[in-house]
Design an enzyme around this catalytic site. Structure first.
Site, mmCIF file in Angstrom:
data_model
loop_
_atom_site.group_PDB
_atom_site.id
_atom_site.type_symbol
_atom_site.label_atom_id
_atom_site.label_comp_id
_atom_site.label_asym_id
_atom_site.label_seq_id
_atom_site.Cartn_x
_atom_site.Cartn_y
_atom_site.Cartn_z
ATOM 1 C CB THR A 123 -0.908 -0.004 1.250
ATOM 2 O OG1 THR A 123 -1.497 1.276 1.424
ATOM 3 C CG2 THR A 123 -0.126 -0.330 2.523
ATOM 4 C CG ASP A 124 -1.241 4.925 -0.969
ATOM 5 O OD1 ASP A 124 -1.730 4.324 0.004
ATOM 6 O OD2 ASP A 124 -1.908 5.720 -1.682
ATOM 7 C CD GLU A 125 -3.350 3.657 4.408
ATOM 8 O OE1 GLU A 125 -3.133 3.482 5.612
ATOM 9 O OE2 GLU A 125 -4.494 3.796 3.927
ATOM 10 C CE1 TYR A 147 -3.523 -2.505 5.772
ATOM 11 C CE2 TYR A 147 -3.341 -0.151 5.320
ATOM 12 C CZ TYR A 147 -3.399 -1.452 4.871
ATOM 13 O OH TYR A 147 -3.320 -1.718 3.531
ATOM 14 C CE LYS A 151 -0.333 -4.723 3.046
ATOM 15 N NZ LYS A 151 -0.725 -6.105 2.584
#
Ligand code: DAU
Length: 330
Positions: A123-125, A147, A151
């Site tokens: 993810t970009d997060e 979260y 990741k």
């Protein structure tokens, strides 16, 4: 290669990808899914009779199940994850178990099986909040939620298995996906279904948060490309380049569905809420990918899908995570 293992194949992106793969490639698919709240049998109901589709029900963090599901598979696409940021704020234990330990178990199984390719969906997060500019793949990781931290941990493990064990792994870091079959606790389907129901649309904080919206079918194309042409050891960002402000998106949905703007309701902000994500996606574009859908058209198609599939989303809303200070449902 004859068969691909897709983990989390009954979730939102996983189910879209399996449908895409069976339509556009001649491969067989093994789906390993644990059917948590987000994994839904209804997502692939239409494929149950397809001889190229197989299901192993089980937890990706269970070594026996992972090895069983991988039997005869030449590659892995690893979607299985806990993904809802708000849930990770309330209790992050399942995020660590599935996202970190589950990835580790799968990496071990893939190493033992000697797969040709391991595509890890991230993810970009992991880059954290960017006030300006855009992150390329060498941008430092700065996860802000449990979260995204889970990741980032998984990403590091995948890279380490590539370097240490020569596992041919590729990491994809995607921006916010949207489209059919997305669980109605995520922003877009929540806004659409609340608007259809005529109930308030909860906007966190000032609503001036920015996300880069990517139509799920476009992401499926990128995953298919990475499976075939992704260079082992490489990370690819996958973003549409289309940035939207939450409040404006919610306003667009209300207008398109003929509902009043006073359904917008500001609620207490998400703790640690990332203001903005933005990706530089030149590398995946150089591999031959570009998004085919623009946001207004993708949003229209998505609203239409939810309008026509109330029987799919209605029972799921009872299980959706809701902001704590939202007025109780009637
Ligand atoms: O960026 C990719 C990520 O996108 C994925 O890795 C995550 O799994 C996925 O959940 C998503 O994370 P976000 O936190 O960006 O998505 P979410 O749909 O939860 O929220 C999108 C934006 O909308 C965010 O700024 C929070 C806001 N929001 C969300 C909900 C659920 C609201 O204002 N109201 C809401 O009720």
């Amino acid at each position: 290669m004859r068969k691909v293992l897709v983990t989390g194949g009954s979730g939102f992106i996983g189910s879209n990808f399996i449908r895409w793969l069976l339509k556009h490639r001649s491969l067989e698919v093994e789906n390993l899914d644990n059917f948590t709240y987000a994994g839904n049998r209804a997502n692939l109901k239409d494929l149950e009779a397809n001889p190229r589709y197989h299901l192993t029900e089980g937890d990706v963090a269970d070594p026996k199940k992972a090895a069983l599901a991988l039997k005869d598979c030449g590659a892995v696409v690893h979607f299985a994850a806990e993904t809802h940021v708000d849930r990770s704020i309330v209790d992050s234990s399942s995020f660590l178990r599935t996202n970190v330990l589950g990835t580790h178990v799968l990496l071990e199984a893939a190493k033992a099986a000697g797969v040709e390719k391991f595509v890890h969906i991230s993810t970009d997060e992991v880059y954290g909040s960017l006030e300006q500019g855009a992150a390329d793949e060498s941008f430092p990781l700065h996860p802000n939620s449990p979260y995204s931290a889970s990741k980032a941990g998984a990403d590091h493990l995948v890279s380490a298995y590539g370097i240490t064990h020569r596992l041919p792994a590729v990491i994809l870091r995607a921006s916010n996906n949207y489209g059919p079959y997305q669980f109605p606790e995520k922003f877009l389907p929540l806004m659409i279904t609340n608007a259809l129901e005529g109930i308030p649309l909860p906007i966190y904080g000032d609503g001036r948060y920015v996300r880069e919206w990517l139509f799920v079918e476009d992401f499926c194309e990128a995953v298919g490309l990475a499976l075939e042409k992704g260079v082992p050891g490489e990370i690819y960002n996958v973003g549409s380049g289309e940035h939207q402000v939450n409040l404006e998106v919610a306003g667009m949905i209300l207008r398109a569905l003929g509902k009043p703007q006073d359904l917008l309701q500001h609620v207490t902000d998400r703790p640690g809420h990332d203001r903005r994500y933005a990706l530089r996606s030149d590398k995946i574009r150089a591999l031959g990918w570009s998004p085919a859908h623009q946001f207004p058209e993708g949003l229209q198609a998505t609203m239409e899908w939810y309008r026509q599939n109330e029987r799919w989303w209605r029972p799921l809303k009872a299980r959706a995570w809701l902001p704590p200070n939202l007025p109780a449902r009637a």
